[in-house]
Design an enzyme around this catalytic site. Sequence first.
Site, mmCIF file in Angstrom:
data_model
loop_
_atom_site.group_PDB
_atom_site.id
_atom_site.type_symbol
_atom_site.label_atom_id
_atom_site.label_comp_id
_atom_site.label_asym_id
_atom_site.label_seq_id
_atom_site.Cartn_x
_atom_site.Cartn_y
_atom_site.Cartn_z
ATOM 1 N N TYR A 24 0.608 -1.278 0.176
ATOM 2 C CA TYR A 24 0.391 0.150 -0.115
ATOM 3 C C TYR A 24 1.052 0.997 -0.134
ATOM 4 O O TYR A 24 1.749 1.391 0.593
ATOM 5 C CB TYR A 24 -1.187 0.037 1.248
ATOM 6 C CG TYR A 24 -1.794 -0.856 1.363
ATOM 7 C CD1 TYR A 24 -2.010 -2.206 0.353
ATOM 8 C CD2 TYR A 24 -2.452 -1.246 2.652
ATOM 9 C CE1 TYR A 24 -3.477 -2.778 0.090
ATOM 10 C CE2 TYR A 24 -3.676 -2.508 2.683
ATOM 11 C CZ TYR A 24 -3.581 -3.360 1.867
ATOM 12 O OH TYR A 24 -4.620 -4.354 1.942
ATOM 13 N N GLY B 192 -24.359 3.875 -0.944
ATOM 14 C CA GLY B 192 -24.833 5.186 -1.808
ATOM 15 C C GLY B 192 -24.238 6.525 -1.700
ATOM 16 O O GLY B 192 -25.082 6.993 -2.189
#
Length: 330
Positions: free
Chosen positions: A56, A212
Amino acid sequence: MAPAVQLGDDLNVSPLGFGGMALTPVYGEVDPADALRTLHHAVDAGVSFFDTADVYGGGSNEELIGRLLRERRGEVQLATKFGLVGSPAGGYTDVRNDAAYIRQAVDRSLRRLGTDVIDLYYMHRRNLHVPIVETVEAMAELVQQGKVRHLGLSEVTAQELEEASAVHPIAAVQSEWSIWSRDVERNVVPAAAALGVGFVPYSPLGRGFLTGTVDAASLGDNDFRRNIPRFAPDAAAANQAVVAAVRAVADELGATPAQVALAWLLVQGRRLGLPVVPIPGTRKRDRIDENLGALALDLSPAQLDALGRASDAVVGSRSADPTWVSQGRE
């Protein structure tokens, strides 16, 4: 904060962890000072289980978490990984599982992290040309040397987990698992439950999609989700149905979609008979507090049924290369 959870091999961790990959430039640029404040806030809120990997940020994520450890090592159970060469954003160029590489990788990680021991050391991905028994034997040597306390495996199949567990106790499997990624429930989760291995779901919020708040059509050029089939325009549009189901349950409970998605995973762990510790990642401190609210959420049987039906309708693979994850090798 709820009581600690015991994964396999007597490893005790907080009931939610923190996924460090979000604090690297895979979803856009990151302010290192702000990222460190986010990590400190997580510890203050009761999160003790932190997950990173040598790949990472080309090692910069381990260095960032190392800055946290300088002040708070005694409050943290630290997980990192070896095996991938390249980067999440730019692509991976190799997978290394051989003993010589493992010995080099662990020393590099310990140096970047500024610690003398890693609590949980994962094989990040499988190299199918290296027998997993040989890989785990090399990892077990690190335990004997005191460099590592517990061993983990990421995105392994049930058979691979069984072969590995015959060599050395495995504390945890880390694979993608969420309302929209349930393939691990067929074989890997039952094997883990039978072997006494804990499960650490990564991307428990569907790489943000289940909240969402993600518009797949407007992802940046350097956002690696653009390469994932289920984020393609047609699939993403179809997958709004699962988001709607999560939001409907959240509205019923006065909760957020993220809390519902995390609570669902915790219920699944109880239903399937194994300890489950999701590791949502975020750059925002208030999201940590929000995620922890999932620990107090109760989902009714009707709500669980509604979420299960929605998950069955998800479109698109969770990986551009199915063999990259356990799903494509089962």
